[in-house]
Design a protein around this motif. Structure first.
Motif, PDB file in Angstrom:
ATOM      1  N   VAL A 165       0.940  -1.399  -0.165  1.00 35.68           N
ATOM      2  CA  VAL A 165      -0.344   0.094  -0.039  1.00 35.68           C
ATOM      3  C   VAL A 165       0.681   1.161   0.036  1.00 35.68           C
ATOM      4  CG1 VAL A 165      -1.278   1.529   1.451  1.00 35.68           C
ATOM      5  CG2 VAL A 165      -1.906  -1.142   1.103  1.00 35.68           C
ATOM      6  N   ALA A 166       1.940   1.415   1.004  1.00 37.90           N
ATOM      7  CA  ALA A 166       3.012   2.361   0.650  1.00 37.90           C
ATOM      8  C   ALA A 166       3.534   2.427  -0.657  1.00 37.90           C
ATOM      9  CB  ALA A 166       3.797   2.550   2.071  1.00 37.90           C
ATOM     10  N   ALA A 167       3.943   1.541  -1.077  1.00 36.21           N
ATOM     11  CA  ALA A 167       4.243   1.396  -2.144  1.00 36.21           C
ATOM     12  C   ALA A 167       3.511   2.665  -3.201  1.00 36.21           C
ATOM     13  CB  ALA A 167       5.242   0.431  -2.801  1.00 36.21           C
ATOM     14  N   SER A 168       2.759   2.305  -3.641  1.00 44.07           N
ATOM     15  CA  SER A 168       1.217   2.510  -4.521  1.00 44.07           C
ATOM     16  C   SER A 168       0.938   3.744  -4.598  1.00 44.07           C
ATOM     17  CB  SER A 168       0.484   1.708  -4.262  1.00 44.07           C
ATOM     18  OG  SER A 168      -1.036   1.534  -3.092  1.00 44.07           O
ATOM     19  N   LEU A 169       0.983   4.163  -3.534  1.00 38.22           N
ATOM     20  CA  LEU A 169       1.247   5.916  -2.704  1.00 38.22           C
ATOM     21  C   LEU A 169       2.037   6.589  -3.354  1.00 38.22           C
ATOM     22  CD1 LEU A 169      -0.298   5.794   1.175  1.00 38.22           C
ATOM     23  CD2 LEU A 169      -1.955   6.003  -1.234  1.00 38.22           C
ATOM     24  N   VAL A 170       2.924   6.586  -3.786  1.00 37.57           N
ATOM     25  CA  VAL A 170       3.848   7.330  -4.141  1.00 37.57           C
ATOM     26  C   VAL A 170       4.332   6.884  -5.896  1.00 37.57           C
ATOM     27  CG1 VAL A 170       4.780   7.926  -2.732  1.00 37.57           C
ATOM     28  CG2 VAL A 170       5.808   5.967  -2.986  1.00 37.57           C
ATOM     29  N   PRO A 171       5.056   7.908  -6.499  1.00 40.44           N
ATOM     30  CA  PRO A 171       5.568   7.746  -7.585  1.00 40.44           C
ATOM     31  C   PRO A 171       7.109   6.075  -7.678  1.00 40.44           C
ATOM     32  CG  PRO A 171       5.602   9.764  -7.847  1.00 40.44           C
ATOM     33  CD  PRO A 171       5.548   9.399  -5.867  1.00 40.44           C
ATOM     34  N   ARG A 172       6.651   5.549  -8.512  1.00 48.09           N
ATOM     35  CA  ARG A 172       7.615   5.058  -8.621  1.00 48.09           C
ATOM     36  C   ARG A 172       8.537   4.374  -8.379  1.00 48.09           C
ATOM     37  NH1 ARG A 172       7.893  -0.865 -11.148  1.00 48.09           N
ATOM     38  NH2 ARG A 172       9.418  -1.233 -11.468  1.00 48.09           N
ATOM     39  N   ASN A 173      10.043   5.932  -7.963  1.00 52.27           N
ATOM     40  CA  ASN A 173      11.236   6.053  -8.052  1.00 52.27           C
ATOM     41  C   ASN A 173      10.975   6.221  -6.505  1.00 52.27           C
ATOM     42  OD1 ASN A 173      10.008   8.288  -8.502  1.00 52.27           O
ATOM     43  ND2 ASN A 173      11.554   9.502  -9.414  1.00 52.27           N
ATOM     44  N   LYS A 174      10.024   6.245  -6.065  1.00 54.82           N
ATOM     45  CA  LYS A 174      10.321   6.935  -3.815  1.00 54.82           C
ATOM     46  C   LYS A 174       9.382   6.104  -3.781  1.00 54.82           C
ATOM     47  CE  LYS A 174      11.005  11.039  -4.893  1.00 54.82           C
ATOM     48  NZ  LYS A 174      12.730  12.208  -4.591  1.00 54.82           N
ATOM     49  N   ARG A 175       8.876   4.455  -3.772  1.00 61.94           N
ATOM     50  CA  ARG A 175       8.467   3.274  -3.806  1.00 61.94           C
ATOM     51  C   ARG A 175       9.102   3.305  -2.547  1.00 61.94           C
ATOM     52  NH1 ARG A 175       6.026  -0.649  -7.380  1.00 61.94           N
ATOM     53  NH2 ARG A 175       8.374  -1.086  -7.964  1.00 61.94           N
ATOM     54  N   ALA A 176      10.787   2.327  -2.630  1.00 60.64           N
ATOM     55  CA  ALA A 176      11.266   2.302  -0.990  1.00 60.64           C
ATOM     56  C   ALA A 176      11.183   3.094  -0.121  1.00 60.64           C
ATOM     57  CB  ALA A 176      13.065   1.673  -1.988  1.00 60.64           C
ATOM     58  N   SER A 177      11.645   4.465  -0.504  1.00 55.71           N
ATOM     59  CA  SER A 177      11.550   5.185   0.242  1.00 55.71           C
ATOM     60  C   SER A 177      10.445   5.139   1.523  1.00 55.71           C
ATOM     61  CB  SER A 177      11.748   6.800  -0.121  1.00 55.71           C
ATOM     62  OG  SER A 177      13.278   7.558  -0.887  1.00 55.71           O
ATOM     63  N   ALA A 178       8.556   5.623   0.300  1.00 53.02           N
ATOM     64  CA  ALA A 178       7.744   4.837   0.790  1.00 53.02           C
ATOM     65  C   ALA A 178       8.122   4.043   2.164  1.00 53.02           C
ATOM     66  CB  ALA A 178       6.991   4.717   0.306  1.00 53.02           C
ATOM     67  N   ILE A 179       7.993   2.840   1.847  1.00 53.66           N
ATOM     68  CA  ILE A 179       8.178   1.639   3.145  1.00 53.66           C
ATOM     69  C   ILE A 179       9.045   2.137   4.021  1.00 53.66           C
ATOM     70  CG2 ILE A 179       9.159  -0.449   2.679  1.00 53.66           C
ATOM     71  CD1 ILE A 179       8.489  -1.354  -0.519  1.00 53.66           C
ATOM     72  N   ALA A 180       9.726   2.743   3.687  1.00 51.44           N
ATOM     73  CA  ALA A 180      11.194   3.159   4.696  1.00 51.44           C
ATOM     74  C   ALA A 180      10.257   3.657   5.466  1.00 51.44           C
ATOM     75  CB  ALA A 180      12.435   3.773   4.308  1.00 51.44           C
ATOM     76  N   LEU A 181       9.496   4.782   5.349  1.00 47.47           N
ATOM     77  CA  LEU A 181       8.536   5.297   5.448  1.00 47.47           C
ATOM     78  C   LEU A 181       7.635   4.542   7.075  1.00 47.47           C
ATOM     79  CD1 LEU A 181       8.111   9.088   3.868  1.00 47.47           C
ATOM     80  CD2 LEU A 181       9.470   8.667   5.553  1.00 47.47           C
ATOM     81  N   MET A 182       7.217   3.586   6.475  1.00 48.45           N
ATOM     82  CA  MET A 182       6.061   3.007   6.828  1.00 48.45           C
ATOM     83  C   MET A 182       7.474   2.319   8.235  1.00 48.45           C
ATOM     84  SD  MET A 182       3.659   0.057   5.885  1.00 48.45           S
ATOM     85  CE  MET A 182       5.049  -1.286   6.327  1.00 48.45           C
ATOM     86  N   PHE A 183       8.033   1.830   7.733  1.00 45.11           N
ATOM     87  CA  PHE A 183       9.227   1.463   9.289  1.00 45.11           C
ATOM     88  C   PHE A 183       9.617   1.711  10.224  1.00 45.11           C
ATOM     89  CE2 PHE A 183       8.802  -2.664   5.292  1.00 45.11           C
ATOM     90  CZ  PHE A 183       8.773  -3.747   6.809  1.00 45.11           C
TER      91      PHE A 183
END
Length: 389
Positions: free
Chosen positions: A115-133
């Motif tokens: 879900v976190a990865a789907s909320l942001v552009p493709r080139n920001k997906r790992a950063s979104a997962i990091a924010l959740m973690f």
């Protein structure tokens, strides 16, 4: 931080506190329930096994369901589970409550990362997962020491009541802030989720996760005797050093997300190599207290640099139907936790000294490097094949 990801981070803070705070309350739990401290320690093992076995069960059961209601339900499971922990009348009821609570752990982080990865552009997906973690890493700095202090002052049950309160906040935040219809299940449903498990790259990514985690826990499980017996630190100082480790985890988590968005597999391979070298340095120079403290901080940093890249690697490898694979990857981390602790214990029983135990962790990290290099090589071969067609 985007508000929907903030909601997920609050829940991950609650989950991280639930998992780890029991370690600081073992004497109080043991005394209150009339069991030994080693028996109370099995509450940690029970939780880990609940994560491993619960992850695929919950993922399969919810494969066809919309993601937002599933996340709300999983957060609510943690509320109920912690409430059951708080009112458990005896040891076995507390064990059952811990296992029940753990069933939602892997599924929440697996589905939440998709879900976190789907909320942001493709080139920001790992950063979104990091924010959740980030909620998970902050739980080690704020939640665990705060919960331990609360339990020591007002009884261990008060800690679980406080976690129930945090859990209710996370339920409300997810219900309010996470958009409906986000990251819906694939059209293939459960069959599609299971089909992607036939991909070699999915299993290689999970194997890297397990080996990286085993590398950590082969040594970290025994970090207190290492720091007191080898580095010469006092027990009180060890507590502060472990907080420093948690601070390194938090920083590394954010760095790992950004590096993975830039170069995913080079980040994985490079970080694992640095971990192996650091653990060799720990074995060589750990007797120097100041050096040992600095190494522990860097260790925490590097350990969590690797987490967002490995999670997004699984999500990408299983891109057609990522929910089950992403959830199973959380189980892989926990299998690594248990396996690493076991390997470290076996090494000690065979005569390996605490001073040399980091070499065992370094060997496991190098095994992870080998698997990661194999995975990257397969990627390149696939690109060459596609280019030739």
């Amino acid at each position: 931080m985007p508000l929907p990801i903030l909601a997920l981070a609050i829940a991950s803070f609650c989950i991280g506190t639930t998992e780890f705070v029991i370690m600081g309350l073992l004497p109080e739990v043991a005394a209150d329930l009339g069991v030994s401290i080693p028996s109370a320690g099995l509450l940690v093992t029970g939780y880990a096994l609940g994560v491993v076995f619960g992850a695929p069960v919950i993922a399969v059961a919810t494969a066809h369901m919309p993601r937002k209601p599933v996340l709300v339900g999983l957060a609510m499971l943690f509320v109920v589970g912690n409430l059951l922990c708080a009112i458990a009348p005896n040891y076995w009821m507390l064990m059952a409550a811990r296992v029940f609570t753990a069933f939602g752990h892997g599924a929440f982080f697996g589905i939440g990362s998709v879900v976190a990865a789907s909320l942001v552009p493709r080139n920001k997906r790992a950063s979104a997962i990091a924010l959740m973690f980030a909620g998970l890493t902050l739980s080690n700095i704020l939640g665990v020491p705060g919960g331990t202090a609360l339990g020591e002052a007002y009884g261990w049950r008060a800690t679980f009541v406080a976690v129930v309160g945090i859990g209710l906040v996370s339920v409300a935040a997810i219900a309010w802030l996470v958009p409906a219809g986000i990251a819906q299940p694939s059209g293939g449903g459960l069959l599609g989720e299971v089909r992607v498990l036939g991909k070699l790259q999915v299993w290689l990514a999970m194997l890297i996760s397990a080996l990286a985690s085993a590398s950590l826990f082969a040594v970290f499980t025994y970090i207190k005797p290492y720091l007191t017996d080898v580095s010469g630190l006092s027990t009180a100082t060890v507590t502060w050093v472990l907080l420093l480790f948690g601070g390194g985890m938090t920083i590394g988590n954010i760095i790992g997300g950004r590096l993975a968005d830039w170069k995913l597999m080079p980040t994985v391979i490079g970080t694992l190599l640095m971990l192996a070298l650091l653990l060799v340095g720990f074995a060589e120079f750990g007797a120097v207290a100041a050096v040992a403290v600095f190494i522990v901080f860097l260790w925490g940093l590097l350990v969590f640099v690797i987490v967002p890249p490995l999670q997004i690697r699984v999500v990408e490898a299983a891109s057609e139907a990522p929910n089950l694979a992403a959830t199973l990857n959380q189980g892989a981390f926990n299998i690594g936790n248990a396996a690493g602790a076991w390997v470290g214990g076996v090494a000690l029983s065979l005569g390996v000294s605490y001073a040399n135990l980091p070499l065992v962790g370094a060997a496991l990290a190098l095994l992870a490097v080998a698997v990661a290099v194999m995975s990257q090589t397969l990627d390149r071969q696939l690109l060459v094949t596609h280019a030739a067609q």
